[in-house]
Design a protein around this motif. Structure first.
Motif, PDB file in Angstrom:
ATOM      1  N   ILE A  88       0.840  -1.204   0.000  1.00 33.88           N
ATOM      2  CA  ILE A  88       0.000   0.000   0.000  1.00 33.88           C
ATOM      3  C   ILE A  88       0.875   1.254   0.000  1.00 33.88           C
ATOM      4  N   LEU A  89       1.934   1.248   0.801  1.00 36.18           N
ATOM      5  CA  LEU A  89       2.848   2.396   0.832  1.00 36.18           C
ATOM      6  C   LEU A  89       3.476   2.628  -0.535  1.00 36.18           C
ATOM      7  N   GLU A  90       3.790   1.537  -1.219  1.00 35.40           N
ATOM      8  CA  GLU A  90       4.330   1.650  -2.573  1.00 35.40           C
ATOM      9  C   GLU A  90       3.265   2.193  -3.530  1.00 35.40           C
ATOM     10  N   GLN A  91       2.008   1.765  -3.348  1.00 36.03           N
ATOM     11  CA  GLN A  91       0.923   2.263  -4.184  1.00 36.03           C
ATOM     12  C   GLN A  91       0.754   3.779  -4.028  1.00 36.03           C
ATOM     13  N   ILE A  92       0.857   4.257  -2.793  1.00 33.28           N
ATOM     14  CA  ILE A  92       0.754   5.704  -2.541  1.00 33.28           C
ATOM     15  C   ILE A  92       1.849   6.443  -3.295  1.00 33.28           C
ATOM     16  N   ASP A  93       3.056   5.924  -3.225  1.00 35.17           N
ATOM     17  CA  ASP A  93       4.188   6.543  -3.919  1.00 35.17           C
ATOM     18  C   ASP A  93       3.958   6.541  -5.429  1.00 35.17           C
ATOM     19  N   ARG A  94       3.496   5.421  -5.959  1.00 37.06           N
ATOM     20  CA  ARG A  94       3.239   5.320  -7.396  1.00 37.06           C
ATOM     21  C   ARG A  94       2.116   6.250  -7.834  1.00 37.06           C
ATOM     22  N   PHE A  95       1.071   6.344  -7.002  1.00 33.06           N
ATOM     23  CA  PHE A  95      -0.040   7.238  -7.355  1.00 33.06           C
ATOM     24  C   PHE A  95       0.456   8.685  -7.429  1.00 33.06           C
ATOM     25  N   ASN A  96       1.214   9.110  -6.433  1.00 32.98           N
ATOM     26  CA  ASN A  96       1.707  10.490  -6.415  1.00 32.98           C
ATOM     27  C   ASN A  96       2.601  10.774  -7.620  1.00 32.98           C
ATOM     28  N   ASN A  97       3.427   9.795  -8.009  1.00 35.73           N
ATOM     29  CA  ASN A  97       4.294   9.979  -9.172  1.00 35.73           C
ATOM     30  C   ASN A  97       3.478  10.109 -10.454  1.00 35.73           C
ATOM     31  N   LYS A  98       2.453   9.266 -10.598  1.00 35.25           N
ATOM     32  CA  LYS A  98       1.601   9.323 -11.795  1.00 35.25           C
ATOM     33  C   LYS A  98       0.817  10.635 -11.836  1.00 35.25           C
ATOM     34  N   LYS A  99       0.340  11.059 -10.683  1.00 36.42           N
ATOM     35  CA  LYS A  99      -0.409  12.317 -10.597  1.00 36.42           C
ATOM     36  C   LYS A  99       0.461  13.489 -11.054  1.00 36.42           C
ATOM     37  N   GLU A 100       1.708  13.528 -10.589  1.00 30.85           N
ATOM     38  CA  GLU A 100       2.626  14.601 -10.981  1.00 30.85           C
ATOM     39  C   GLU A 100       2.976  14.525 -12.471  1.00 30.85           C
ATOM     40  N   THR A 101       3.133  13.306 -12.989  1.00 30.95           N
ATOM     41  CA  THR A 101       3.447  13.133 -14.410  1.00 30.95           C
ATOM     42  C   THR A 101       2.294  13.619 -15.281  1.00 30.95           C
ATOM     43  N   ILE A 102       1.062  13.281 -14.882  1.00 29.15           N
ATOM     44  CA  ILE A 102      -0.115  13.748 -15.615  1.00 29.15           C
ATOM     45  C   ILE A 102      -0.176  15.275 -15.604  1.00 29.15           C
ATOM     46  N   LYS A 103       0.068  15.868 -14.441  1.00 31.36           N
ATOM     47  CA  LYS A 103       0.038  17.326 -14.330  1.00 31.36           C
ATOM     48  C   LYS A 103       1.082  17.963 -15.249  1.00 31.36           C
ATOM     49  N   ASP A 104       2.304  17.427 -15.218  1.00 34.40           N
ATOM     50  CA  ASP A 104       3.367  17.974 -16.071  1.00 34.40           C
ATOM     51  C   ASP A 104       3.018  17.848 -17.547  1.00 34.40           C
ATOM     52  N   MET A 105       2.451  16.701 -17.929  1.00 33.37           N
ATOM     53  CA  MET A 105       2.094  16.468 -19.325  1.00 33.37           C
ATOM     54  C   MET A 105       0.973  17.399 -19.780  1.00 33.37           C
ATOM     55  N   LEU A 106       0.002  17.619 -18.887  1.00 35.45           N
ATOM     56  CA  LEU A 106      -1.108  18.519 -19.218  1.00 35.45           C
ATOM     57  C   LEU A 106      -0.623  19.954 -19.388  1.00 35.45           C
ATOM     58  N   LEU A 107       0.322  20.369 -18.540  1.00 39.92           N
ATOM     59  CA  LEU A 107       0.838  21.736 -18.629  1.00 39.92           C
ATOM     60  C   LEU A 107       1.667  21.961 -19.889  1.00 39.92           C
ATOM     61  N   GLN A 108       2.122  20.859 -20.505  1.00 39.49           N
ATOM     62  CA  GLN A 108       2.806  20.980 -21.789  1.00 39.49           C
ATOM     63  C   GLN A 108       1.808  21.214 -22.931  1.00 39.49           C
ATOM     64  N   LYS A 109       0.540  20.846 -22.697  1.00 38.59           N
ATOM     65  CA  LYS A 109      -0.469  20.918 -23.754  1.00 38.59           C
ATOM     66  C   LYS A 109      -1.493  22.024 -23.523  1.00 38.59           C
ATOM     67  N   PHE A 110      -1.716  22.389 -22.258  1.00 37.70           N
ATOM     68  CA  PHE A 110      -2.725  23.395 -21.928  1.00 37.70           C
ATOM     69  C   PHE A 110      -2.162  24.398 -20.928  1.00 37.70           C
ATOM     70  N   ASN A 111      -2.802  25.556 -20.868  1.00 36.54           N
ATOM     71  CA  ASN A 111      -2.556  26.485 -19.775  1.00 36.54           C
ATOM     72  C   ASN A 111      -3.412  26.051 -18.592  1.00 36.54           C
ATOM     73  N   ASP A 112      -2.948  26.338 -17.383  1.00 41.29           N
ATOM     74  CA  ASP A 112      -3.678  25.845 -16.212  1.00 41.29           C
ATOM     75  C   ASP A 112      -5.023  26.537 -15.991  1.00 41.29           C
ATOM     76  N   ASP A 113      -5.315  27.595 -16.784  1.00 39.64           N
ATOM     77  CA  ASP A 113      -6.614  28.251 -16.671  1.00 39.64           C
ATOM     78  C   ASP A 113      -7.578  27.818 -17.776  1.00 39.64           C
ATOM     79  N   GLU A 114      -7.152  26.888 -18.634  1.00 41.41           N
ATOM     80  CA  GLU A 114      -8.025  26.409 -19.699  1.00 41.41           C
ATOM     81  C   GLU A 114      -9.018  25.381 -19.157  1.00 41.41           C
ATOM     82  N   LEU A 115     -10.187  25.327 -19.811  1.00 39.09           N
ATOM     83  CA  LEU A 115     -11.229  24.405 -19.399  1.00 39.09           C
ATOM     84  C   LEU A 115     -10.769  22.961 -19.522  1.00 39.09           C
TER      85      LEU A 115
END
Length: 246
Positions: free
Chosen positions: A101-128
């Protein structure tokens, strides 16, 4: 008395004994309480007093103080969840599950940050479009931690000493097979629930992987296209199902 507590007591008291030997043995440091220099005598007395205080406080804490179990109502941050899980690592039956479970938490946080970084490469953070993806990830994170909170509740309630006793030959001799069967079935429900919840979180992590893959395929996305993405549909369906069962 739990075996872990016995080990801690042994380590504490043996450690103090070894330190006393090192400080006062002539072949080692050879600090003298009498007949030595004033500084050496004062140091020796200080070591004896500190050793006595540590001995009393350490043994009292290990023998009589109960570790306060974190109430899941008070779980607000990732650190809170991690601490609550680590509190239950003394339950040997679930050591590997908690590590998982502790490893799952770490993996989730890493994926969440990766998704955020990838989205910011494609959109501005104020876009719908960015807001829609961010909202979906926050919803799935909420479900992820609901599962972990449920696991922690089960871990807190699980009495490992009683579970081990009911499997023992002593229990077999003193209680009827029907009673033992019923008692063990209750504990097996706890175990099954925890393992099923861990698998549920693996499903969530898999859906995040699919979402990452789909986001990486597009340079731009219109609002209507976002709702039609396979991974978004799967996540939305999971969120709807969870809300129905809450």
């Amino acid at each position: 008395m739990q075996s872990e507590k016995i080990i801690k007591l042994a380590v504490l008291n043996l450690g103090l004994a070894v330190l006393e030997i090192i400080f006062f043995s002539e072949g080692l440091l050879g600090i003298q309480l009498r007949g030595g220099r004033a500084f050496e005598t004062a140091l020796g007395v200080t070591i004896v007093v500190l050793s006595f205080v540590i001995f009393i406080m350490g043994n009292y804490k290990l023998l009589f103080e109960k570790e306060e179990i974190i109430n899941t109502v008070n779980l607000n941050t990732t650190a809170d969840y991690i601490e609550a899980l680590k509190q239950n690592k003394s339950k040997k039956l679930f050591t590997k599950d908690i590590d998982n479970i502790l490893e799952q938490i770490d993996r989730f946080n890493n994926k969440k940050e990766t998704i955020k970084d990838m989205l910011l490469q494609k959109f501005n953070d104020d876009e719908l479009s960015y807001s829609k993806f961010e909202g979906t990830v926050l919803d799935i994170e909420h479900i992820f931690y609901i599962n972990i909170k449920s696991i922690i509740n089960k871990l807190n309630a699980f009495d490992e000493e009683d579970y081990n006793f009911i499997k023992s030959s002593e229990a077999q001799e003193n209680y009827s097979p029907k009673f033992i069967k019923n008692k063990r079935s209750i504990y097996h429900e706890y175990i099954s629930f925890i393992k099923d919840s861990i698998e549920d979180n693996e499903v969530i992590l898999l859906k995040l992987d699919k979402l990452l893959l789909e986001i990486s395929r597009f340079n731009s996305l219109e609002d209507g296209e976002i709702e039609q993405m396979g991974a978004m549909k799967e996540i939305d369906e999971l969120i709807k199902q969870t809300k129905l069962f809450k």
